[in-house]
Design a protein around this motif. Structure first.
Motif, PDB file in Angstrom:
ATOM      1  N   UNK A   1       1.756  24.118  -5.182  1.00 51.83           N
ATOM      2  CA  UNK A   1       1.763  25.370  -5.941  1.00 51.83           C
ATOM      3  C   UNK A   1       3.192  25.853  -6.147  1.00 51.83           C
ATOM      4  N   UNK A   2       3.972  25.838  -5.090  1.00 52.84           N
ATOM      5  CA  UNK A   2       5.362  26.287  -5.164  1.00 52.84           C
ATOM      6  C   UNK A   2       6.197  25.377  -6.077  1.00 52.84           C
ATOM      7  N   UNK A   3       6.032  24.076  -5.918  1.00 51.25           N
ATOM      8  CA  UNK A   3       6.835  23.130  -6.705  1.00 51.25           C
ATOM      9  C   UNK A   3       6.488  23.183  -8.191  1.00 51.25           C
ATOM     10  N   UNK A   4       5.226  23.367  -8.507  1.00 50.00           N
ATOM     11  CA  UNK A   4       4.821  23.440  -9.916  1.00 50.00           C
ATOM     12  C   UNK A   4       5.410  24.659 -10.606  1.00 50.00           C
ATOM     13  N   UNK A   5       5.472  25.770  -9.897  1.00 48.51           N
ATOM     14  CA  UNK A   5       6.068  26.978 -10.466  1.00 48.51           C
ATOM     15  C   UNK A   5       7.536  26.727 -10.785  1.00 48.51           C
ATOM     16  N   UNK A   6       8.239  26.059  -9.870  1.00 46.35           N
ATOM     17  CA  UNK A   6       9.672  25.805 -10.042  1.00 46.35           C
ATOM     18  C   UNK A   6       9.953  24.781 -11.142  1.00 46.35           C
ATOM     19  N   UNK A   7       9.014  23.895 -11.383  1.00 46.69           N
ATOM     20  CA  UNK A   7       9.189  22.901 -12.448  1.00 46.69           C
ATOM     21  C   UNK A   7       9.091  23.541 -13.832  1.00 46.69           C
ATOM     22  N   UNK A   8       8.271  24.557 -13.927  1.00 51.97           N
ATOM     23  CA  UNK A   8       7.978  25.161 -15.227  1.00 51.97           C
ATOM     24  C   UNK A   8       8.921  26.296 -15.602  1.00 51.97           C
ATOM     25  N   UNK A   9       9.595  26.907 -14.612  1.00 46.56           N
ATOM     26  CA  UNK A   9      10.387  28.092 -14.892  1.00 46.56           C
ATOM     27  C   UNK A   9      11.665  28.133 -14.067  1.00 46.56           C
ATOM     28  N   UNK A  10      12.622  28.958 -14.517  1.00 46.05           N
ATOM     29  CA  UNK A  10      13.809  29.232 -13.712  1.00 46.05           C
ATOM     30  C   UNK A  10      13.369  30.177 -12.600  1.00 46.05           C
ATOM     31  N   UNK A  11      13.569  29.780 -11.352  1.00 38.78           N
ATOM     32  CA  UNK A  11      13.061  30.594 -10.249  1.00 38.78           C
ATOM     33  C   UNK A  11      14.096  30.850  -9.163  1.00 38.78           C
ATOM     34  N   UNK A  12      13.903  31.982  -8.496  1.00 39.45           N
ATOM     35  CA  UNK A  12      14.577  32.268  -7.233  1.00 39.45           C
ATOM     36  C   UNK A  12      13.450  32.271  -6.210  1.00 39.45           C
ATOM     37  N   UNK A  13      13.514  31.352  -5.264  1.00 37.98           N
ATOM     38  CA  UNK A  13      12.436  31.186  -4.295  1.00 37.98           C
ATOM     39  C   UNK A  13      12.986  31.363  -2.884  1.00 37.98           C
ATOM     40  N   UNK A  14      12.315  32.179  -2.077  1.00 37.16           N
ATOM     41  CA  UNK A  14      12.794  32.363  -0.710  1.00 37.16           C
ATOM     42  C   UNK A  14      11.726  31.980   0.295  1.00 37.16           C
ATOM     43  N   UNK A  15      12.184  31.568   1.475  1.00 37.65           N
ATOM     44  CA  UNK A  15      11.263  31.136   2.513  1.00 37.65           C
ATOM     45  C   UNK A  15      12.008  30.609   3.714  1.00 37.65           C
ATOM     46  N   UNK A  16      11.419  29.616   4.377  1.00 41.68           N
ATOM     47  CA  UNK A  16      12.031  29.016   5.570  1.00 41.68           C
ATOM     48  C   UNK A  16      12.536  27.591   5.304  1.00 41.68           C
ATOM     49  N   UNK A  17      11.880  26.883   4.373  1.00 43.19           N
ATOM     50  CA  UNK A  17      12.234  25.478   4.153  1.00 43.19           C
ATOM     51  C   UNK A  17      12.334  25.151   2.663  1.00 43.19           C
ATOM     52  N   UNK A  18      12.772  26.118   1.870  1.00 42.71           N
ATOM     53  CA  UNK A  18      12.830  25.899   0.421  1.00 42.71           C
ATOM     54  C   UNK A  18      13.888  24.850   0.077  1.00 42.71           C
ATOM     55  N   UNK A  19      15.083  25.022   0.607  1.00 42.50           N
ATOM     56  CA  UNK A  19      16.167  24.091   0.283  1.00 42.50           C
ATOM     57  C   UNK A  19      16.017  22.729   0.916  1.00 42.50           C
ATOM     58  N   UNK A  20      15.262  22.637   1.994  1.00 48.06           N
ATOM     59  CA  UNK A  20      15.113  21.359   2.695  1.00 48.06           C
ATOM     60  C   UNK A  20      13.865  20.586   2.284  1.00 48.06           C
ATOM     61  N   UNK A  21      12.763  21.300   1.988  1.00 46.41           N
ATOM     62  CA  UNK A  21      11.486  20.634   1.741  1.00 46.41           C
ATOM     63  C   UNK A  21      10.871  20.938   0.379  1.00 46.41           C
ATOM     64  N   UNK A  22      10.782  22.220   0.038  1.00 49.45           N
ATOM     65  CA  UNK A  22      10.080  22.609  -1.190  1.00 49.45           C
ATOM     66  C   UNK A  22      10.888  22.269  -2.439  1.00 49.45           C
ATOM     67  N   UNK A  23      12.160  22.680  -2.459  1.00 53.29           N
ATOM     68  CA  UNK A  23      13.029  22.415  -3.614  1.00 53.29           C
ATOM     69  C   UNK A  23      14.333  21.752  -3.150  1.00 53.29           C
ATOM     70  N   UNK A  24      14.238  20.522  -2.663  1.00 54.65           N
ATOM     71  CA  UNK A  24      15.435  19.854  -2.135  1.00 54.65           C
ATOM     72  C   UNK A  24      16.509  19.589  -3.181  1.00 54.65           C
ATOM     73  N   UNK A  25      16.144  19.652  -4.468  1.00 54.20           N
ATOM     74  CA  UNK A  25      17.118  19.421  -5.539  1.00 54.20           C
ATOM     75  C   UNK A  25      17.560  20.714  -6.223  1.00 54.20           C
ATOM     76  N   UNK A  26      17.308  21.839  -5.591  1.00 51.86           N
ATOM     77  CA  UNK A  26      17.706  23.131  -6.155  1.00 51.86           C
ATOM     78  C   UNK A  26      19.212  23.153  -6.410  1.00 51.86           C
TER      79      UNK A  26
END
Length: 219
Positions: free
Chosen positions: A111-136
């Motif tokens: 769910x999180x990755x699909x949102x980021x693929x479709x739009x410019x996003x600012x996403x916060x959490x605990x593992x966004x840069x390491x797991x959810x959006x490693x290519x941010x």
């Protein structure tokens, strides 16, 4: 563009991420709200947070939709808007425990990755840069001292008229930090290419300005 903001509980990630998204005309995605929605369901249905199999079995009955309205992000849990119900300490503590389970993280990852693929996003959490959006394109690890984070939370709850105890809030933050750092799956760690930003002595505007400056440099 994807901007990933990670950090411990109470570091101000959501507040900062919302402002960055607004100023840069991007979509803000509060991933913690998704985990809190699951936690709220588990609490309401009296499911033991320590029983991973019971938590996993409950996930099929949980439907979560993220809706972006004029006043911000709304979380819909099984057709009910729970945006205002997921911000209690009890829900936060439950989310910290159950977010360590792979079944919970797998349910929300796509769910999180699909949102980021479709739009410019600012996403916060605990593992966004390491797991959810490693290519941010931009990765921030936002932190602050336990005392500063506890004071912010104390002030926030007091302003809402909710009874609270500073020492208990600080103790809960320490426990959640330990849970987040030591969990086996996607622990809270700073991504190797993330910028460490300590907000203890900074205003919100100063933190936002630093992140926007890095984002503009990465554009």
């Amino acid at each position: 563009m994807n901007i990933a903001i990670d950090g411990p509980a109470g570091a101000g990630k959501s507040t900062v991420a919302k402002l960055v998204a607004k100023k840069m005309n991007m979509i803000y995605v509060d991933t913690g709200a998704l985990y809190r929605a699951i936690a709220l369901y588990l609490i309401e249905h009296q499911i033991n947070a320590d029983d991973e199999s019971a938590v996993g079995a409950a996930l099929d009955d949980i439907g979560i939709v993220m809706v972006h309205e004029a006043d911000g992000q709304h979380i819909i849990l099984n057709d009910a808007d729970v945006t205002g119900n997921i911000r209690t300490e009890a829900v936060g503590n439950m989310a910290s425990k159950t977010s360590a389970y792979s079944c919970v993280r797998e349910k929300l990852l796509s769910l999180q990755q699909n949102i980021a693929l479709e739009q410019d996003v600012v996403m916060d959490g605990r593992d966004i840069g390491t797991t959810v959006l490693p290519k941010a394109e931009v990765k921030i690890f936002l932190t602050a001292s336990v005392e500063v984070r506890a004071k912010r939370r104390f002030d926030e709850l007091t302003a809402k008229g909710e009874p609270c105890d500073f020492e208990k809030i600080a103790a809960d933050i320490k426990i959640r930090d330990e849970q987040d750092r030591t969990r086996t799956l996607s622990p809270l760690v700073q991504a190797k290419d993330a910028y460490l930003l300590d907000s203890s002595a900074l205003t919100i505007d100063e933190v936002v300005a630093k992140i926007i400056s890095r984002a503009e440099g990465a554009a």
